[in-house]
Design a protein around this motif. Structure first.
Motif, PDB file in Angstrom:
ATOM      1  N   LYS A 150      35.588  72.548  46.286  1.00  0.00           N
ATOM      2  CA  LYS A 150      36.748  73.327  46.741  1.00  0.00           C
ATOM      3  C   LYS A 150      36.396  74.782  47.041  1.00  0.00           C
ATOM      4  CE  LYS A 150      40.560  72.543  44.380  1.00  0.00           C
ATOM      5  NZ  LYS A 150      41.467  72.434  43.221  1.00  0.00           N
ATOM      6  N   PHE A 151      35.104  75.074  47.061  1.00  0.00           N
ATOM      7  CA  PHE A 151      34.656  76.452  47.225  1.00  0.00           C
ATOM      8  C   PHE A 151      35.162  77.105  48.516  1.00  0.00           C
ATOM      9  CE2 PHE A 151      31.713  79.893  48.048  1.00  0.00           C
ATOM     10  CZ  PHE A 151      31.514  80.439  46.787  1.00  0.00           C
ATOM     11  N   PRO A 152      35.086  76.450  49.685  1.00  0.00           N
ATOM     12  CA  PRO A 152      35.540  77.106  50.921  1.00  0.00           C
ATOM     13  C   PRO A 152      37.002  77.535  50.886  1.00  0.00           C
ATOM     14  CG  PRO A 152      34.221  75.175  51.442  1.00  0.00           C
ATOM     15  CD  PRO A 152      34.487  75.130  49.969  1.00  0.00           C
ATOM     16  N   ASP A 153      37.825  76.749  50.227  1.00  0.00           N
ATOM     17  CA  ASP A 153      39.248  77.082  50.139  1.00  0.00           C
ATOM     18  C   ASP A 153      39.490  78.209  49.150  1.00  0.00           C
ATOM     19  OD1 ASP A 153      42.175  76.671  50.345  1.00  0.00           O
ATOM     20  OD2 ASP A 153      41.940  75.898  48.314  1.00  0.00           O
ATOM     21  N   GLN A 154      38.839  78.133  47.976  1.00  0.00           N
ATOM     22  CA  GLN A 154      39.107  79.099  46.924  1.00  0.00           C
ATOM     23  C   GLN A 154      38.574  80.486  47.248  1.00  0.00           C
ATOM     24  OE1 GLN A 154      37.401  77.140  43.545  1.00  0.00           O
ATOM     25  NE2 GLN A 154      39.317  76.163  42.972  1.00  0.00           N
ATOM     26  N   VAL A 155      37.480  80.547  47.986  1.00  0.00           N
ATOM     27  CA  VAL A 155      36.872  81.836  48.241  1.00  0.00           C
ATOM     28  C   VAL A 155      37.745  82.723  49.127  1.00  0.00           C
ATOM     29  CG1 VAL A 155      35.555  81.307  50.333  1.00  0.00           C
ATOM     30  CG2 VAL A 155      34.612  82.899  48.644  1.00  0.00           C
ATOM     31  N   ILE A 156      38.664  82.113  49.903  1.00  0.00           N
ATOM     32  CA  ILE A 156      39.531  82.919  50.773  1.00  0.00           C
ATOM     33  C   ILE A 156      40.881  83.201  50.140  1.00  0.00           C
ATOM     34  CG2 ILE A 156      38.447  81.910  52.811  1.00  0.00           C
ATOM     35  CD1 ILE A 156      41.099  80.453  53.322  1.00  0.00           C
ATOM     36  N   GLY A 157      41.131  82.622  48.954  1.00  0.00           N
ATOM     37  CA  GLY A 157      42.454  82.748  48.352  1.00  0.00           C
ATOM     38  C   GLY A 157      42.886  84.172  48.108  1.00  0.00           C
ATOM     39  N   VAL A 158      41.979  85.009  47.603  1.00  0.00           N
ATOM     40  CA  VAL A 158      42.336  86.386  47.276  1.00  0.00           C
ATOM     41  C   VAL A 158      42.691  87.182  48.526  1.00  0.00           C
ATOM     42  CG1 VAL A 158      41.494  88.524  46.221  1.00  0.00           C
ATOM     43  CG2 VAL A 158      40.859  86.318  45.235  1.00  0.00           C
ATOM     44  N   MET A 159      42.017  86.869  49.646  1.00  0.00           N
ATOM     45  CA  MET A 159      42.198  87.633  50.873  1.00  0.00           C
ATOM     46  C   MET A 159      43.345  87.132  51.743  1.00  0.00           C
ATOM     47  SD  MET A 159      40.187  90.239  51.179  1.00  0.00           S
ATOM     48  CE  MET A 159      40.618  90.514  49.450  1.00  0.00           C
ATOM     49  N   ALA A 160      43.924  85.990  51.386  1.00  0.00           N
ATOM     50  CA  ALA A 160      44.945  85.402  52.249  1.00  0.00           C
ATOM     51  C   ALA A 160      46.138  86.333  52.438  1.00  0.00           C
ATOM     52  CB  ALA A 160      45.398  84.056  51.680  1.00  0.00           C
ATOM     53  N   GLY A 161      46.715  86.825  51.321  1.00  0.00           N
ATOM     54  CA  GLY A 161      47.886  87.694  51.424  1.00  0.00           C
ATOM     55  C   GLY A 161      47.638  88.960  52.231  1.00  0.00           C
ATOM     56  N   PRO A 162      46.581  89.733  51.903  1.00  0.00           N
ATOM     57  CA  PRO A 162      46.283  90.910  52.718  1.00  0.00           C
ATOM     58  C   PRO A 162      46.035  90.575  54.184  1.00  0.00           C
ATOM     59  CG  PRO A 162      45.098  91.018  50.636  1.00  0.00           C
ATOM     60  CD  PRO A 162      45.734  89.665  50.701  1.00  0.00           C
ATOM     61  N   PHE A 163      45.390  89.436  54.443  1.00  0.00           N
ATOM     62  CA  PHE A 163      45.135  89.043  55.831  1.00  0.00           C
ATOM     63  C   PHE A 163      46.429  88.795  56.590  1.00  0.00           C
ATOM     64  CE2 PHE A 163      44.282  85.437  58.821  1.00  0.00           C
ATOM     65  CZ  PHE A 163      43.652  86.192  59.794  1.00  0.00           C
ATOM     66  N   TYR A 164      47.406  88.155  55.940  1.00  0.00           N
ATOM     67  CA  TYR A 164      48.691  87.920  56.592  1.00  0.00           C
ATOM     68  C   TYR A 164      49.334  89.241  57.004  1.00  0.00           C
ATOM     69  CZ  TYR A 164      48.269  83.310  54.321  1.00  0.00           C
ATOM     70  OH  TYR A 164      47.839  82.090  53.889  1.00  0.00           O
ATOM     71  N   LEU A 165      49.319  90.198  56.084  1.00  0.00           N
ATOM     72  CA  LEU A 165      49.918  91.507  56.380  1.00  0.00           C
ATOM     73  C   LEU A 165      49.134  92.232  57.466  1.00  0.00           C
ATOM     74  CD1 LEU A 165      50.759  92.715  52.755  1.00  0.00           C
ATOM     75  CD2 LEU A 165      52.395  91.970  54.490  1.00  0.00           C
ATOM     76  N   ASP A 166      47.810  92.197  57.383  1.00  0.00           N
ATOM     77  CA  ASP A 166      46.981  92.876  58.368  1.00  0.00           C
ATOM     78  C   ASP A 166      47.085  92.238  59.747  1.00  0.00           C
ATOM     79  OD1 ASP A 166      46.195  94.559  56.373  1.00  0.00           O
ATOM     80  OD2 ASP A 166      44.232  93.628  56.053  1.00  0.00           O
ATOM     81  N   SER A 167      47.526  90.988  59.789  1.00  0.00           N
ATOM     82  CA  SER A 167      47.701  90.304  61.077  1.00  0.00           C
ATOM     83  C   SER A 167      49.047  90.631  61.710  1.00  0.00           C
ATOM     84  CB  SER A 167      47.566  88.786  60.895  1.00  0.00           C
ATOM     85  OG  SER A 167      46.265  88.445  60.457  1.00  0.00           O
ATOM     86  N   GLY A 168      49.859  91.439  61.036  1.00  0.00           N
ATOM     87  CA  GLY A 168      51.113  91.897  61.616  1.00  0.00           C
ATOM     88  C   GLY A 168      52.341  91.118  61.211  1.00  0.00           C
ATOM     89  N   PHE A 169      52.220  90.297  60.174  1.00  0.00           N
ATOM     90  CA  PHE A 169      53.368  89.500  59.741  1.00  0.00           C
ATOM     91  C   PHE A 169      54.108  90.196  58.603  1.00  0.00           C
ATOM     92  CE2 PHE A 169      50.359  86.443  61.555  1.00  0.00           C
ATOM     93  CZ  PHE A 169      51.171  85.878  62.531  1.00  0.00           C
ATOM     94  N   THR A 170      55.422  90.054  58.597  1.00  0.00           N
ATOM     95  CA  THR A 170      56.241  90.686  57.575  1.00  0.00           C
ATOM     96  C   THR A 170      56.278  89.845  56.307  1.00  0.00           C
ATOM     97  OG1 THR A 170      58.286  89.573  58.254  1.00  0.00           O
ATOM     98  CG2 THR A 170      57.710  91.619  59.403  1.00  0.00           C
ATOM     99  N   LYS A 171      56.789  90.437  55.226  1.00  0.00           N
ATOM    100  CA  LYS A 171      56.930  89.683  53.973  1.00  0.00           C
ATOM    101  C   LYS A 171      57.864  88.497  54.152  1.00  0.00           C
ATOM    102  CE  LYS A 171      57.918  93.445  51.571  1.00  0.00           C
ATOM    103  NZ  LYS A 171      57.418  94.530  52.441  1.00  0.00           N
ATOM    104  N   ALA A 172      58.896  88.649  54.991  1.00  0.00           N
ATOM    105  CA  ALA A 172      59.803  87.534  55.267  1.00  0.00           C
ATOM    106  C   ALA A 172      59.074  86.410  55.998  1.00  0.00           C
ATOM    107  CB  ALA A 172      60.993  88.015  56.096  1.00  0.00           C
TER     108      ALA A 172
END
Length: 443
Positions: free
Chosen positions: A260-282
């Motif tokens: 499960k390494f490929p999935d887990q290694v990106i887990g921490v960065m997922a939230g910041p990436f969503y925001l940096d991609s221009g998406f709102t909290k909603a």
């Protein structure tokens, strides 16, 4: 959930083919696992993740303190430490329920008490008591998860494990939805005390399930009773190496850590990436927390059906490749920032294969456990599967800052290669009850 279903524990019942798949999903144990999965999923966000963090921040707790309080969730990664006690003993006073149900019931009761106590704690005014009850509830939750896993493995043959894993995952994710979106809505309308009291009340459902469920039949062997307490911690590990052979055992453990390494290694960065991609909290709440959860449930059931039909060896290969490719899907969000369709596409791929791979892994890991040490060995395998990615994920921010999100996702996908090479070497050494016969384990 009654004793009338005792035939499930024998291999005389066939779960192969499409008729077997329907039979596996229709067993009383499947319903039991659905409800026990709900009980395991419900408290996690309330004591060790996002809902608790939102509550603390809402009450004015600083970010550093929130981070420190979240360390209580490490009980979920350390549950193998006390798992030998769960394998060897029944809980005092509740021993009449059996080895599994006695521990399951007491952990569920402690969880209910912990959630109710957290309802009355004022976080900012009484941090010590908050931490105390978070630790108590986290310990109870980790214990509950360990016993539920052992119960699932022991209540039905290997060929039915994928179906039970799928129904467990459905219940778990429904619990996450209620503890996430449900608790937040209640907190907004009625306040945090009412929200936590309602969640505590919902723990009555898995408690009743435990009282009505049947206890798995204990193994005929007397190994568990013959060993002393010190051996109870050593024998499960030694037994794993003895059963599989040293070389194969090491390869299996390394594969589990990399799967499960490929999935887990990106887990921490997922939230910041969503925001940096221009998406709102909603946007994140709608796409990731609602749409994504239901896609994950669909992936889990697809995994359960495929494992029952084709065996888990082939599905290990499909899942590993799928998880790696789903990381590539996140590049779409980097290529098309702020485009909601790219967000949906990435979450669709990611959660579908997360759910699929999760069930495949549960079926595979269940096949590796000795039923004399079910709780200990399975807890060790789950912890091993989570630890490497979690630790490396802690450095993922440095990788992104030194390169880019695109490079990071490509590299994370390529980390599947060692797991695939190990799987190729292990292919004929893995025993798969639903697939083609493989080389048998060492006697």
């Amino acid at each position: 959930m009654t004793s009338a279903a005792t035939s499930e524990t024998t291999d005389a019942v066939s779960y192969k083919g499409w008729r077997g798949i329907r039979r596996a999903f229709g067993t009383p144990s499947a319903l039991t696992m659905l409800l026990l999965g709900f009980g395991s999923g419900l408290p996690f966000l309330l004591i060790a993740s996002q809902t608790l963090s939102v509550r603390l921040r809402d009450d004015g707790i600083d970010l550093k303190s929130i981070g420190l309080i979240s360390l209580a969730s490490f009980f979920y990664l350390l549950k193998f430490v006390w798992a030998p006690l769960l394998d060897r003993y029944r809980f005092p006073l509740l021993g009449f329920l059996g080895r599994r149900r006695s521990w399951l019931l007491i952990s569920q009761i402690v969880m209910l008490i912990g959630l109710a106590a957290l309802a009355f704690v004022q976080p900012k005014a009484d941090i010590p008591h908050l931490v105390m009850w978070v630790l108590i509830a986290s310990f109870a939750g980790a214990t509950m998860d360990t016993v539920v896993d052992a119960y699932r493995i022991e209540i039905a043959p290997e060929s039915a494990q994928a179906a039970l894993a799928a129904t467990y995952t459905l219940g778990y994710r429904v619990g996450l939805i209620l503890a996430g979106a449900g608790a937040l809505y209640l907190a907004e309308l009625e306040g945090w005390r009412q929200a936590y009291l309602v969640m505590a009340g919902l723990m009555l459902l898995p408690i009743v399930t435990t009282l009505l469920a049947r206890e798995p039949v204990e193994p005929q062997t007397t190994v568990r009773r013959e060993i002393n307490l010190a051996q109870a911690f050593i024998e499960p590990i030694a037994g794993f190496f003895k059963t599989n052979g040293v070389l194969v055992a090491i390869a299996l453990l390394v594969f589990v850590g990399l799967y499960k390494f490929p999935d887990q290694v990106i887990g921490v960065m997922a939230g910041p990436f969503y925001l940096d991609s221009g998406f709102t909290k909603a946007d994140i709440a709608t796409v990731s927390k609602l749409f994504g959860v239901w896609i994950g449930i669909a992936g889990a059931f697809l995994g359960g059906i495929c494992v029952a039909a084709f065996g888990f060896r082939k599905m290990l290969l499909v899942a590993a490749i799928g998880v790696a490719l789903s990381n590539i899907a996140f590049i779409l969000m980097a290529q098309y920032p702020g485009q909601i369709w790219s967000f949906y596409t990435a979450i669709l791929a990611d959660n579908l294969f997360q759910g699929f791979a999760g069930v495949v892994f549960i079926a595979f890991a269940s096949s590796l456990t000795d039923r004399n040490f079910t709780a200990t060995q399975f807890a060790l395998l789950v912890s091993l599967a989570n630890l490497p990615g979690k630790f490396v994920g802690g450095a993922s921010g440095y990788i992104v800052e030194a390169t880019s999100y695109k490079t990071f996702f490509i590299v994370s996908a390529l980390t599947v290669v060692p797991a695939l090479l190990l799987l190729a070497w292990l292919w004929n050494k893995i025993h798969d009850p639903n697939g083609q016969p493989a080389v048998k384990k060492n006697p």
